[in-house]
Every structure is written in C-alpha cells, then in structure tokens.
Design a protein around this motif. Structure first.
Motif, PDB file in Angstrom:
ATOM      1  N   VAL A 128     132.085  48.516 -40.065  1.00 53.63           N
ATOM      2  CA  VAL A 128     131.076  47.703 -39.392  1.00 53.63           C
ATOM      3  C   VAL A 128     131.746  46.432 -38.894  1.00 53.63           C
ATOM      4  O   VAL A 128     132.421  45.729 -39.654  1.00 53.63           O
ATOM      5  N   THR A 129     131.582  46.150 -37.606  1.00 53.18           N
ATOM      6  CA  THR A 129     132.170  44.936 -37.032  1.00 53.18           C
ATOM      7  C   THR A 129     131.160  43.810 -36.886  1.00 53.18           C
ATOM      8  O   THR A 129     131.532  42.689 -36.569  1.00 53.18           O
ATOM      9  N   GLY A 130     129.886  44.083 -37.089  1.00 51.21           N
ATOM     10  CA  GLY A 130     128.896  43.021 -36.967  1.00 51.21           C
ATOM     11  C   GLY A 130     127.505  43.537 -37.275  1.00 51.21           C
ATOM     12  O   GLY A 130     127.241  44.738 -37.226  1.00 51.21           O
ATOM     13  N   VAL A 131     126.622  42.634 -37.609  1.00 49.05           N
ATOM     14  CA  VAL A 131     125.236  42.959 -37.906  1.00 49.05           C
ATOM     15  C   VAL A 131     124.352  42.104 -37.013  1.00 49.05           C
ATOM     16  O   VAL A 131     124.459  40.871 -37.020  1.00 49.05           O
ATOM     17  N   ALA A 161     132.612  40.758 -41.842  1.00 50.01           N
ATOM     18  CA  ALA A 161     132.929  41.241 -40.495  1.00 50.01           C
ATOM     19  C   ALA A 161     134.268  40.700 -40.015  1.00 50.01           C
ATOM     20  O   ALA A 161     135.078  41.427 -39.424  1.00 50.01           O
ATOM     21  N   GLN A 162     134.528  39.420 -40.267  1.00 52.57           N
ATOM     22  CA  GLN A 162     135.807  38.836 -39.855  1.00 52.57           C
ATOM     23  C   GLN A 162     136.971  39.462 -40.614  1.00 52.57           C
ATOM     24  O   GLN A 162     138.043  39.695 -40.051  1.00 52.57           O
ATOM     25  N   GLN A 163     136.770  39.742 -41.892  1.00 54.20           N
ATOM     26  CA  GLN A 163     137.833  40.363 -42.678  1.00 54.20           C
ATOM     27  C   GLN A 163     138.156  41.762 -42.166  1.00 54.20           C
ATOM     28  O   GLN A 163     139.327  42.145 -42.047  1.00 54.20           O
ATOM     29  N   GLN A 164     137.111  42.538 -41.854  1.00 52.43           N
ATOM     30  CA  GLN A 164     137.342  43.879 -41.331  1.00 52.43           C
ATOM     31  C   GLN A 164     138.031  43.827 -39.971  1.00 52.43           C
ATOM     32  O   GLN A 164     138.938  44.613 -39.685  1.00 52.43           O
ATOM     33  N   VAL A 168     141.775  45.380 -38.935  1.00 48.31           N
ATOM     34  CA  VAL A 168     142.010  46.265 -37.792  1.00 48.31           C
ATOM     35  C   VAL A 168     143.087  45.689 -36.879  1.00 48.31           C
ATOM     36  O   VAL A 168     143.991  46.397 -36.415  1.00 48.31           O
ATOM     37  N   GLN A 169     143.007  44.391 -36.619  1.00 47.43           N
ATOM     38  CA  GLN A 169     144.009  43.759 -35.761  1.00 47.43           C
ATOM     39  C   GLN A 169     145.398  43.812 -36.390  1.00 47.43           C
ATOM     40  O   GLN A 169     146.397  43.993 -35.688  1.00 47.43           O
ATOM     41  N   GLN A 170     145.464  43.658 -37.708  1.00 40.46           N
ATOM     42  CA  GLN A 170     146.760  43.742 -38.382  1.00 40.46           C
ATOM     43  C   GLN A 170     147.360  45.140 -38.262  1.00 40.46           C
ATOM     44  O   GLN A 170     148.564  45.290 -38.022  1.00 40.46           O
ATOM     45  N   ARG A 171     146.519  46.171 -38.416  1.00 39.99           N
ATOM     46  CA  ARG A 171     147.030  47.537 -38.278  1.00 39.99           C
ATOM     47  C   ARG A 171     147.497  47.803 -36.850  1.00 39.99           C
ATOM     48  O   ARG A 171     148.542  48.420 -36.630  1.00 39.99           O
ATOM     49  N   GLN A 172     146.720  47.331 -35.882  1.00 32.00           N
ATOM     50  CA  GLN A 172     147.127  47.523 -34.490  1.00 32.00           C
ATOM     51  C   GLN A 172     148.431  46.793 -34.191  1.00 32.00           C
ATOM     52  O   GLN A 172     149.313  47.324 -33.509  1.00 32.00           O
ATOM     53  N   GLN A 173     148.569  45.573 -34.705  1.00 29.84           N
ATOM     54  CA  GLN A 173     149.800  44.815 -34.473  1.00 29.84           C
ATOM     55  C   GLN A 173     150.989  45.472 -35.161  1.00 29.84           C
ATOM     56  O   GLN A 173     152.103  45.496 -34.619  1.00 29.84           O
ATOM     57  N   ALA A 174     150.749  46.014 -36.362  1.00 29.36           N
ATOM     58  CA  ALA A 174     151.837  46.693 -37.074  1.00 29.36           C
ATOM     59  C   ALA A 174     152.303  47.931 -36.312  1.00 29.36           C
ATOM     60  O   ALA A 174     153.510  48.189 -36.195  1.00 29.36           O
ATOM     61  N   ASN A 175     151.357  48.696 -35.772  1.00 30.98           N
ATOM     62  CA  ASN A 175     151.735  49.869 -34.979  1.00 30.98           C
ATOM     63  C   ASN A 175     152.485  49.456 -33.718  1.00 30.98           C
ATOM     64  O   ASN A 175     153.468  50.094 -33.322  1.00 30.98           O
ATOM     65  N   HIS A 176     152.030  48.380 -33.082  1.00 31.45           N
ATOM     66  CA  HIS A 176     152.708  47.896 -31.870  1.00 31.45           C
ATOM     67  C   HIS A 176     154.124  47.436 -32.191  1.00 31.45           C
ATOM     68  O   HIS A 176     155.079  47.757 -31.468  1.00 31.45           O
ATOM     69  N   ASP A 177     154.280  46.685 -33.282  1.00 31.31           N
ATOM     70  CA  ASP A 177     155.612  46.206 -33.659  1.00 31.31           C
ATOM     71  C   ASP A 177     156.542  47.367 -34.001  1.00 31.31           C
ATOM     72  O   ASP A 177     157.743  47.331 -33.678  1.00 31.31           O
TER      73      ASP A 177
END
Length: 230
Positions: A128-131, A161-164, A168-177
């Motif tokens: 969930v990204t937001g309510v 929501a901010q933590q989730q 997600v952004q950390q995983r995307q950045q890790a894959n990009h790196d």
C-alpha cells in the motif's frame, strides 16, 4: 409401418444436425504502439604542425544518445596541406539518421456460443502506497458511530506509506546500480582487450555494456565504438 419408421429416422437425423450447429464468437483486443526518433550531428577537426609547434582540435561533437546513432554512417571528408616545415589538415563530419517503429499486437480468443471467455492484463502491487478516505452520503448515526481519526493515526499511516515507498526506491536503486556496475565491468574488460590488441573481444564487451549502460558511461562506450569504426 415401414414408411413411418423411415420418416421418424429422417426427422430425428435432421433435428440432430440442427442442434449440433452453433456460432463461434471471436474476441480481440488490439494494441498498437509507434515511435520516432531523429538525430543530426556535425563536427569539425583541424590541426597545424610547424617547427617545434603543433595544435590539434578534435571537434567531432557529442555522441547522440537517441535515434539509434551509428558511428559508421554519415560523411567524413577533409583536406591537408604542406608548405615547407609547415603542415596541417582540416576535416569535416556530417551525420544524420532517424529511427521509426510501428508495432501492433492483437490478443484473440475464440469461444463457442454461450461459453464465457476473457482476455485480461493485470498489474499486482503487493503493498500500500497511500490511504485516501472517502466520506459522504452516509446517515448521521452511522457517521457518529465511527471513531474519529486522530492526528497520531494519520501520522502512523503516513509513516508506514513513506517507509514502504522508501523501501521500493531502495530496491529500484540497488537494481539500477547493479546493472550499471555490470556495464562498467564489461567496459573495463573491453578497454583491456583493446589495449591488448584483441579487438574482437573488445567489441563484444562494448556491445554487452551498451545494453544497460546509461549517462556518461554510455557516451564513453559509444566514443570507443566510434573510434574503432564499429
């Protein structure tokens, strides 16, 4: 009696043939996509050599990161001169190209009459990204029975929501790196192979790096490809 038997058999056969006929229903979902990219590049090079003096300028220009740039395409021309101890050259490069694509995909499903069929395309998000609460149209008594949302609860929801989103952004950045690291390693292997004179191995590593390289790394790889006229 025999005539009646044949008549009954004929009627039964005709009835059976009619009941076995049915229409086929075809469902199709077409999807089309089109793309167009263009690049135009020019460059000027010159050089002067004299007694104890030289000056060179390489103005081939930046490598276009779009339009499927081909370093082997275009026009390369120049002129040279020599007068006593003085010599020089003047070169010109002109490059232009475009890339167009038109793709069409149609999913098709054929069913018999009366039988259901479906074609779906789904995206599943397991977090969930937001309510966003929606309130309105309910009886007054029903609204009074709902406890009010406190500021602490709202802060907790926003924090989750901010933590989730951060995860997600950390995983995307890790894959990009990881992809960029792989491209950089392939580029380094290509440079070493080029220095060792193994141009075939160098070209293969450059091509592997170009598949995922981005930014300045991609520009550097394209420069090496252009320098070797690949």
């Amino acid at each position: 009696m025999l005539f009646r038997l044949f008549a009954c058999l004929a009627v039964a056969s005709l009835t059976g043939l009619n009941s076995s006929q049915a229409q086929l229903v075809v469902q199709q979902v077409p999807f089309q996509s089109a793309g167009n990219s263009y690049y135009d590049a020019t460059g000027l090079t010159w050089g002067v050599n004299g007694p104890g003096f030289f000056a060179n300028f390489n103005g081939n220009g930046a490598v276009a990161p779009f339009g499927n740039f081909d370093p082997n395409a275009g026009l390369r021309t120049g002129v040279g001169f020599r007068n006593g101890p003085w010599s020089g050259h003047l070169g010109l490069t002109l490059n232009q190209g475009s890339s167009r694509s038109n793709q069409s995909t149609t999913a098709s499903l054929t069913t018999t009459d009366g039988y259901p069929g479906s074609i779906t395309s789904q995206t599943v998000r397991p977090f969930v990204t937001g309510v966003v609460p929606i309130v309105g149209g309910a009886p007054v008594g029903f609204i009074q029975d709902i406890p009010p949302v406190t500021s602490t609860g709202q802060q907790n929801l926003a924090s989750v929501a901010q933590q989730q989103l951060a995860e997600v952004q950390q995983r995307q950045q890790a894959n990009h790196d990881a992809r960029q690291k792989t491209a950089y390693q392939s580029f380094q292997r290509g440079l070493k192979a080029e220095q060792d004179g193994n141009l075939r191995m160098a070209r293969a590593n450059y091509q592997n790096a170009l598949r995922v390289a981005e930014g300045e790394l991609r520009v550097e790889i394209l420069k090496r490809v252009q320098a070797n006229n690949w």
